[in-house]
Design a protein around this motif. Structure first.
Motif, PDB file in Angstrom:
ATOM      1  N   PRO A  63      10.966   6.456   1.527  1.00  0.00           N
ATOM      2  CA  PRO A  63      10.022   7.310   1.976  1.00  0.00           C
ATOM      3  C   PRO A  63      10.741   8.744   2.056  1.00  0.00           C
ATOM      4  CG  PRO A  63      10.854   6.031   3.512  1.00  0.00           C
ATOM      5  CD  PRO A  63      11.402   5.352   2.171  1.00  0.00           C
ATOM      6  N   ARG A  64      11.936   8.937   2.180  1.00  0.00           N
ATOM      7  CA  ARG A  64      12.537  10.423   2.171  1.00  0.00           C
ATOM      8  C   ARG A  64      12.380  10.794   0.910  1.00  0.00           C
ATOM      9  NH1 ARG A  64      18.005   9.168   5.056  1.00  0.00           N
ATOM     10  NH2 ARG A  64      17.983   7.510   3.717  1.00  0.00           N
ATOM     11  N   LYS A  65      12.409  10.240  -0.284  1.00  0.00           N
ATOM     12  CA  LYS A  65      12.262  10.927  -1.658  1.00  0.00           C
ATOM     13  C   LYS A  65      10.893  10.762  -2.234  1.00  0.00           C
ATOM     14  CE  LYS A  65      17.264   9.520  -2.584  1.00  0.00           C
ATOM     15  NZ  LYS A  65      18.094   8.865  -3.320  1.00  0.00           N
ATOM     16  N   ASP A  66      10.225   9.899  -1.887  1.00  0.00           N
ATOM     17  CA  ASP A  66       8.961   9.686  -2.591  1.00  0.00           C
ATOM     18  C   ASP A  66       7.578   9.858  -2.044  1.00  0.00           C
ATOM     19  OD1 ASP A  66      10.593   8.450  -4.401  1.00  0.00           O
ATOM     20  OD2 ASP A  66      10.158   6.446  -3.519  1.00  0.00           O
ATOM     21  N   LEU A  67       7.942  10.287  -0.427  1.00  0.00           N
ATOM     22  CA  LEU A  67       6.830  10.535   0.281  1.00  0.00           C
ATOM     23  C   LEU A  67       7.012  11.938   1.068  1.00  0.00           C
ATOM     24  CD1 LEU A  67       5.806   7.019   1.371  1.00  0.00           C
ATOM     25  CD2 LEU A  67       4.366   8.492  -0.168  1.00  0.00           C
ATOM     26  N   GLY A 117       0.871  -1.218   0.179  1.00  0.00           N
ATOM     27  CA  GLY A 117      -0.156  -0.038  -0.036  1.00  0.00           C
ATOM     28  C   GLY A 117       0.594   1.170   0.148  1.00  0.00           C
ATOM     29  N   THR A 118       2.106   1.291   0.546  1.00  0.00           N
ATOM     30  CA  THR A 118       2.897   2.500   0.804  1.00  0.00           C
ATOM     31  C   THR A 118       3.418   2.627  -0.413  1.00  0.00           C
ATOM     32  OG1 THR A 118       3.164   1.969   3.039  1.00  0.00           O
ATOM     33  CG2 THR A 118       4.823   3.459   1.928  1.00  0.00           C
ATOM     34  N   ASP A 119       3.887   1.664  -1.265  1.00  0.00           N
ATOM     35  CA  ASP A 119       4.481   1.853  -2.572  1.00  0.00           C
ATOM     36  C   ASP A 119       3.477   2.374  -3.619  1.00  0.00           C
ATOM     37  OD1 ASP A 119       6.548   1.286  -4.556  1.00  0.00           O
ATOM     38  OD2 ASP A 119       5.449  -0.258  -5.260  1.00  0.00           O
ATOM     39  N   ALA A 120       2.266   2.034  -3.210  1.00  0.00           N
ATOM     40  CA  ALA A 120       1.164   2.628  -4.527  1.00  0.00           C
ATOM     41  C   ALA A 120       1.181   4.029  -4.098  1.00  0.00           C
ATOM     42  CB  ALA A 120      -0.324   1.752  -4.062  1.00  0.00           C
ATOM     43  N   VAL A 121       1.003   4.471  -3.067  1.00  0.00           N
ATOM     44  CA  VAL A 121       1.093   5.893  -2.870  1.00  0.00           C
ATOM     45  C   VAL A 121       2.387   6.685  -3.290  1.00  0.00           C
ATOM     46  CG1 VAL A 121       0.473   7.901  -1.306  1.00  0.00           C
ATOM     47  CG2 VAL A 121      -0.530   5.676  -0.998  1.00  0.00           C
ATOM     48  N   LEU A 131       8.040   7.059  19.851  1.00  0.00           N
ATOM     49  CA  LEU A 131       6.684   6.310  19.897  1.00  0.00           C
ATOM     50  C   LEU A 131       6.083   5.921  18.472  1.00  0.00           C
ATOM     51  CD1 LEU A 131       5.013   9.152  22.080  1.00  0.00           C
ATOM     52  CD2 LEU A 131       5.707   7.060  22.778  1.00  0.00           C
ATOM     53  N   GLY A 132       5.320   4.955  18.307  1.00  0.00           N
ATOM     54  CA  GLY A 132       4.854   4.603  17.363  1.00  0.00           C
ATOM     55  C   GLY A 132       3.624   5.586  16.825  1.00  0.00           C
ATOM     56  N   TRP A 133       3.627   5.949  15.766  1.00  0.00           N
ATOM     57  CA  TRP A 133       2.666   7.070  15.368  1.00  0.00           C
ATOM     58  C   TRP A 133       1.908   6.633  14.108  1.00  0.00           C
ATOM     59  CZ3 TRP A 133       4.561   8.739  10.746  1.00  0.00           C
ATOM     60  CH2 TRP A 133       5.896   8.637  10.540  1.00  0.00           C
ATOM     61  N   ILE A 134       0.700   7.379  13.934  1.00  0.00           N
ATOM     62  CA  ILE A 134       0.059   7.282  12.746  1.00  0.00           C
ATOM     63  C   ILE A 134      -0.021   8.632  11.951  1.00  0.00           C
ATOM     64  CG2 ILE A 134      -2.370   6.994  11.716  1.00  0.00           C
ATOM     65  CD1 ILE A 134      -2.794   5.117  14.337  1.00  0.00           C
ATOM     66  N   GLY A 135       0.396   8.550  10.694  1.00  0.00           N
ATOM     67  CA  GLY A 135       0.614   9.622  10.104  1.00  0.00           C
ATOM     68  C   GLY A 135      -0.157   9.871   8.626  1.00  0.00           C
ATOM     69  N   LEU A 136      -0.258  11.091   8.059  1.00  0.00           N
ATOM     70  CA  LEU A 136      -0.923  11.360   6.958  1.00  0.00           C
ATOM     71  C   LEU A 136       0.186  11.849   5.999  1.00  0.00           C
ATOM     72  CD1 LEU A 136      -3.395  11.919   4.728  1.00  0.00           C
ATOM     73  CD2 LEU A 136      -3.390  14.195   5.997  1.00  0.00           C
ATOM     74  N   LEU A 137       0.233  10.973   4.839  1.00  0.00           N
ATOM     75  CA  LEU A 137       1.373  11.441   3.781  1.00  0.00           C
ATOM     76  C   LEU A 137       0.991  11.514   2.498  1.00  0.00           C
ATOM     77  CD1 LEU A 137       2.705   9.047   6.210  1.00  0.00           C
ATOM     78  CD2 LEU A 137       4.795   9.735   4.971  1.00  0.00           C
ATOM     79  N   ALA A 138       1.472  12.300   1.731  1.00  0.00           N
ATOM     80  CA  ALA A 138       1.369  12.507   0.404  1.00  0.00           C
ATOM     81  C   ALA A 138       2.663  12.047  -0.652  1.00  0.00           C
ATOM     82  CB  ALA A 138       1.061  13.858   0.007  1.00  0.00           C
ATOM     83  N   PRO A 139       2.242  12.037  -1.740  1.00  0.00           N
ATOM     84  CA  PRO A 139       3.447  11.778  -2.754  1.00  0.00           C
ATOM     85  C   PRO A 139       4.232  13.061  -2.808  1.00  0.00           C
ATOM     86  CG  PRO A 139       1.515  10.735  -3.787  1.00  0.00           C
ATOM     87  CD  PRO A 139       0.971  11.707  -2.569  1.00  0.00           C
ATOM     88  N   VAL A 140       5.818  12.913  -2.911  1.00  0.00           N
ATOM     89  CA  VAL A 140       6.359  14.088  -2.897  1.00  0.00           C
ATOM     90  C   VAL A 140       6.042  14.845  -4.277  1.00  0.00           C
ATOM     91  CG1 VAL A 140       8.904  14.900  -3.559  1.00  0.00           C
ATOM     92  CG2 VAL A 140       8.380  13.256  -1.707  1.00  0.00           C
ATOM     93  N   GLY A 141       6.101  16.174  -4.115  1.00  0.00           N
ATOM     94  CA  GLY A 141       5.656  16.883  -5.306  1.00  0.00           C
ATOM     95  C   GLY A 141       4.285  17.417  -5.447  1.00  0.00           C
ATOM     96  N   THR A 142       3.511  16.824  -4.366  1.00  0.00           N
ATOM     97  CA  THR A 142       2.091  17.320  -3.989  1.00  0.00           C
ATOM     98  C   THR A 142       2.171  19.018  -3.839  1.00  0.00           C
ATOM     99  OG1 THR A 142       1.399  15.135  -3.107  1.00  0.00           O
ATOM    100  CG2 THR A 142       0.174  17.173  -2.614  1.00  0.00           C
ATOM    101  N   PRO A 143       1.105  19.741  -4.630  1.00  0.00           N
ATOM    102  CA  PRO A 143       1.495  21.347  -4.549  1.00  0.00           C
ATOM    103  C   PRO A 143       1.474  21.709  -3.005  1.00  0.00           C
ATOM    104  CG  PRO A 143      -0.058  20.448  -6.153  1.00  0.00           C
ATOM    105  CD  PRO A 143       0.419  19.385  -5.582  1.00  0.00           C
ATOM    106  N   ALA A 144       2.163  22.466  -2.566  1.00  0.00           N
ATOM    107  CA  ALA A 144       2.214  23.152  -1.245  1.00  0.00           C
ATOM    108  C   ALA A 144       1.075  23.461  -0.916  1.00  0.00           C
ATOM    109  CB  ALA A 144       3.259  24.099  -0.907  1.00  0.00           C
ATOM    110  N   PRO A 145       0.121  24.298  -1.390  1.00  0.00           N
ATOM    111  CA  PRO A 145      -1.074  24.801  -0.923  1.00  0.00           C
ATOM    112  C   PRO A 145      -2.154  23.820  -0.817  1.00  0.00           C
ATOM    113  CG  PRO A 145      -0.614  25.892  -3.097  1.00  0.00           C
ATOM    114  CD  PRO A 145       0.510  24.840  -2.844  1.00  0.00           C
TER     115      PRO A 145
END
Length: 325
Positions: free
Chosen positions: A111-115, A75-79, A251-265
Motif C-alpha cells: 500500500p505504501r508503494k502501489d496506492l 479488490g485492493t490488489d485490483a486497484v 480509529l478505523g477509517w474509510i478512505g478513498l485511494l488511487a493507484p500511485v502515479g495518478t496525476p496530481a491534478p
C-alpha cells in the motif's frame, strides 16, 4: 542565456496550463470505484452514497464494483495494479491497506508503494462494553478485575486480526490479565454471545452497541479515539480513563485511494469534490446514521494519518500474535 530563461518559463507555463487543463477535462469517461468487501457494509454504503452525488458533480457515471474476498485483498490488489489515470479508485477500510500488511506474510501489493490516499472520508470510534454482571465500571476496574481473575475473563471480537481482537489482546497484555480471546464471524454473533453472558467484554461499534447500552443490556466503559463520541458523549476516551496508549487512539477509517502515479491534478480534483460533498448536511446525516464521524482530510493530511498509524497497527498485530494465511 535570456533565450534559455524564456524557453524555461514558456515550458513551465505550458506544464502549468497542461495541469489545469487536465483537471478541468477530467473525467471524460465513467469511473469505477472498487469496494473490496461485500455489499451492505460501511465502506459499500459510503462508496454508493458518495458515488451518487460525485457522479453529478463530475458529469460521468460512477460504477461501484464490489470485489470481495480474502479480507479485502482481492479488490485492493485490483486497484493497486490498475492504470494510474483516475478512472479506477478504491473505497476501503483500514484493514485492507494497514492491518493486512502485518497479518499476512505475503501480499500481492504494497500500500505504501502501489496506492496513494486521496481522502480519509470518515472514521468511527469503538466502545468498550461489558456484561452488566461484570463488577466493573471503568477501564481501571476492568484491568484490576482481570489481574485478580487471571485466565478467567474472556473478551470477544468479530474475527482474528480485527481491531476488537488486537485491542483486547493489547489490553490483556499491558494489564497482565491473561484474558481469553473468543473470535466470532462478524459483529452480530459476537454481540449475541456477549448479551447472553458467554463472554464478558468486547470492543464494539458504537452504532451496533448503542441500543443495548441504552436498554441496560450492556454496560459502556470507554470509547477509542482522541475525542469523545458524539453518539455517546458522556463516555470518557481510554486516555481520559487513564490508559493513554496509542493502541486506543487509532480509529478505523474509510478512505478513498488511487493507484500511485495518478496525476496530481486529478487527485486534487477528486479530493476537492469529495471534501465538498462530505461537508454537506445530507452526507453528514448519512454518516451519523452509520455511526461514522465525517473527516474529509486533504491528500497530505490523509497520508500523514496513514504514516502516523502504520507503526501503531504493526505493534498491535505483533503484540496479539495474530497471523492469517
Amino acid at each position: 542565456m535570456i533565450r534559455r530563461a524564456f524557453l524555461a518559463l514558456a515550458l513551465g507555463g505550458t506544464s502549468l496550463m497542461t495541469s489545469h487543463a487536465m483537471a478541468d477535462a477530467y473525467p471524460v469517461k465513467p469511473l469505477r470505484v472498487v469496494v473490496p468487501y461485500a455489499t451492505g457494509g460501511g465502506s459499500d454504503i459510503v462508496a454508493r452514497a458518495l458515488g451518487e452525488k460525485l457522479s453529478k458533480k463530475l458529469g460521468q457515471p460512477i460504477i461501484v464494483d464490489n470485489k470481495a474476498g480474502a479480507s479485502g485483498i482481492i479488490g485492493t490488489d485490483a486497484v493497486a495494479k490498475a492504470a494510474p489515470d483516475g478512472y479506477t479508485l478504491l473505497v476501503t477500510i483500514t484493514q485492507s491497506v494497514l492491518t493486512n500488511q502485518f497479518l499476512y506474510n505475503r501480499l500481492p501489493y504494497d500500500p505504501r508503494k502501489d496506492l496513494t490516499l486521496v481522502n480519509v472520508i470518515a472514521d468511527a470510534p469503538l466502545v468498550l462494553v461489558t456484561t452488566p454482571s461484570l463488577p466493573v465500571r471503568s477501564v481501571k476496574e476492568l484491568a484490576d478485575y482481570g489481574r485478580a481473575h487471571k485466565g478467567k475473563v474472556s473478551y470477544a471480537s468479530w474475527g482474528v486480526g480485527s481491531y476488537p481482537h488486537l485491542a483486547g489482546a493489547y489490553f490483556s497484555k499491558v494489564t497482565h490479565g491473561e484474558m481469553v480471546h473468543v473470535p466470532y464471524k462478524g459483529e452480530a454473533p459476537m454481540l449475541q454471545d456477549l448479551l447472553g453472558g458467554q463472554v464478558q467484554w468486547a470492543v464494539a461499534s458504537v452504532l451496533s452497541a448503542k441500543p443495548y447500552i441504552q436498554s441496560g443490556k450492556l454496560k459502556a466503559i470507554a470509547v477509542t479515539g482522541t475525542q469523545r463520541s458524539q453518539v455517546l458523549p458522556d463516555l470518557p476516551t481510554f486516555a481520559e480513563a487513564g490508559m493513554d496508549d496509542n493502541a486506543f487512539k487509532v480509529l478505523g477509517w474509510i478512505g478513498l485511494l488511487a493507484p500511485v502515479g495518478t496525476p496530481a491534478p486529478v487527485v486534487a480534483r477528486l479530493d476537492e469534490e469529495v471534501r465538498a460533498l462530505i461537508q454537506t448536511q445530507d452526507m453528514q446525516a448519512r454518516f451519523s446514521a452509520l455511526g461514522l464521524r465525517p473527516v474529509g482530510s486533504t491528500p497530505a493530511q490523509s497520508q500523514a494519518i496513514f504514516a502516523r498509524e502504520w507503526p501503531v497497527w504493526k505493534t498491535l498485530v505483533a503484540e496479539s500474535g495474530a497471523k492469517l494465511d
